[in-house]
Design an enzyme around this catalytic site. Sequence first.
Site, short mmCIF file in Angstrom:
data_model
loop_
_atom_site.label_atom_id
_atom_site.label_comp_id
_atom_site.label_asym_id
_atom_site.label_seq_id
_atom_site.Cartn_x
_atom_site.Cartn_y
_atom_site.Cartn_z
N ARG A 15 -3.77 25.58 34.40
CA ARG A 15 -5.16 26.15 34.38
C ARG A 15 -5.38 27.18 35.50
NH1 ARG A 15 -8.96 21.69 33.95
NH2 ARG A 15 -8.56 21.37 36.22
N LYS A 46 -11.32 48.16 32.73
CA LYS A 46 -11.55 49.48 32.71
C LYS A 46 -10.07 50.17 33.02
CE LYS A 46 -15.59 48.64 31.20
NZ LYS A 46 -16.58 48.45 31.89
N TYR A 102 -24.94 48.01 36.00
CA TYR A 102 -24.41 47.66 34.79
C TYR A 102 -25.32 46.97 33.91
CZ TYR A 102 -20.89 46.45 31.16
OH TYR A 102 -20.10 45.88 29.85
N ASP A 105 -20.32 45.88 42.56
CA ASP A 105 -19.42 46.03 41.37
C ASP A 105 -18.72 47.26 41.53
OD1 ASP A 105 -18.59 46.96 38.83
OD2 ASP A 105 -20.09 46.04 37.74
C1 LIG Z 1 -17.41 47.58 31.69
C2 LIG Z 1 -17.86 47.15 33.13
C3 LIG Z 1 -18.25 45.88 33.17
C4 LIG Z 1 -18.03 44.67 32.37
O1 LIG Z 1 -16.73 44.69 32.28
P1 LIG Z 1 -16.09 43.64 30.76
O2 LIG Z 1 -14.83 43.34 31.32
O3 LIG Z 1 -16.46 44.45 29.74
O4 LIG Z 1 -17.28 42.61 30.88
C5 LIG Z 1 -19.08 45.73 34.69
N1 LIG Z 1 -19.53 46.51 35.25
C6 LIG Z 1 -19.30 47.92 35.04
C7 LIG Z 1 -19.52 49.01 36.20
C8 LIG Z 1 -18.42 48.05 33.97
O5 LIG Z 1 -18.42 49.45 33.60
#
Ligand SMILES: *Cc1c(COP(=O)(O)O)cnc(C)c1O
Length: 379
Positions: A50, A200, A103, A175
Amino acid sequence: MKRTTRLIHAGRPDDDDGLVNPSVQRASTLLARSSEALYAPAKRPFHYARGGLSPQAELRDALADLYGADHVALASSGLAAVALALRLAVEGPGEALISDSVYGPVRYFCDEELPRLGVTPRYYAPRIGAGIADLLSEETRCVLMESPGSLTFEVQDVPAIADAARRVGAKTVIDDTWSAGLLMNPLELGVDFAAQALTKYVGGHADFLMGSVAARGDDADALARREIRYGLHVSPDDAFLALRGYRTLALRMERSGASGLEIARRLQAHPRVAEVLHPGLEDSPDNTLFRRDFSGAAGCFGVVLKDVSGREAEAMLDRLELIALGFSWGGFESLAMPCDRQLRRPAGSWTADGALIRLAIGLEDVDDLWADIEQALAD
Ligand SMILES: *Cc1c(COP(=O)(O)O)cnc(C)c1O
């Protein structure tokens, strides 16, 4: 060693097989030779799958090296990573200060889930800087930043906000998806928990979702425990892909960032454009902080169109032939998106009145991309 070198060598398996990359081990059960061995996990690096096996462990190590972190937790998506970081940051009831530029799905998490923990989300303008002190009190459990922010790309004064929060005992979360932990290191700037969507730039190929949270010291211990308590797991195949993406992260971001800035400059001179929201532009209000805290730009930025309705902006984007429409960004392929339908700024930090679009510049030739943008913007 320089970061670009460490990106190539961090998180390499040190077993005897001579493999450059970790093996993709698909498993849940791990067999033991005896009852004694079954209950002696300290003698075996892994006792149940896990928590991940070699690819996940190497990916954690590589990301920990990138951030200079003591622990990196892996989550099933970027959204899950930010949610985990927030859950760690808010202990007990009170208030959470949330940047207006977060976001969208993170905003929904804050609005729906934080109140269940007795925490009220309160939104602040992203460029508040040290002025955050006026909003902080002993009720403040945490401050969430995103820099540059989603859709509108304001750069936050991360060290000033982290410092002010620390003075009242509030935790800070960022973030960090735009900089991927590479162009800026939030932990160095004093942030407690750095979350990013590996989906990303680290992934870079639009083929999986994953997120990470990095922390140091006691926060890292708390993070590691929560990762276990919640039973978080990411697949070995996806961890392998994330580590593969990590190897070329610097190279891809350099190209995507340079092409993005070139296109941002050309757009500034375009008659249909009111404003380009890119902190790397010399005349951006964010350029001073950007140059202080970032070593380069990602390829994702916003464009406010002049005298164009949201509907007309969408019609323009529909004319794009090379650049596809899609959420997400950070992949090898360029993407565009109209933003007005999802733009929400509860603290009122967005006042421009033109239609907003977002461009995520990938790895194509910059002149081909520009030709596509020019024909789409033409009448
Ligand atoms: C895309 C994104 C997320 C979320 O990522 P996922 O893997 O699609 O859940 C969070 N923060 C920012 C700034 C993003 O561009």
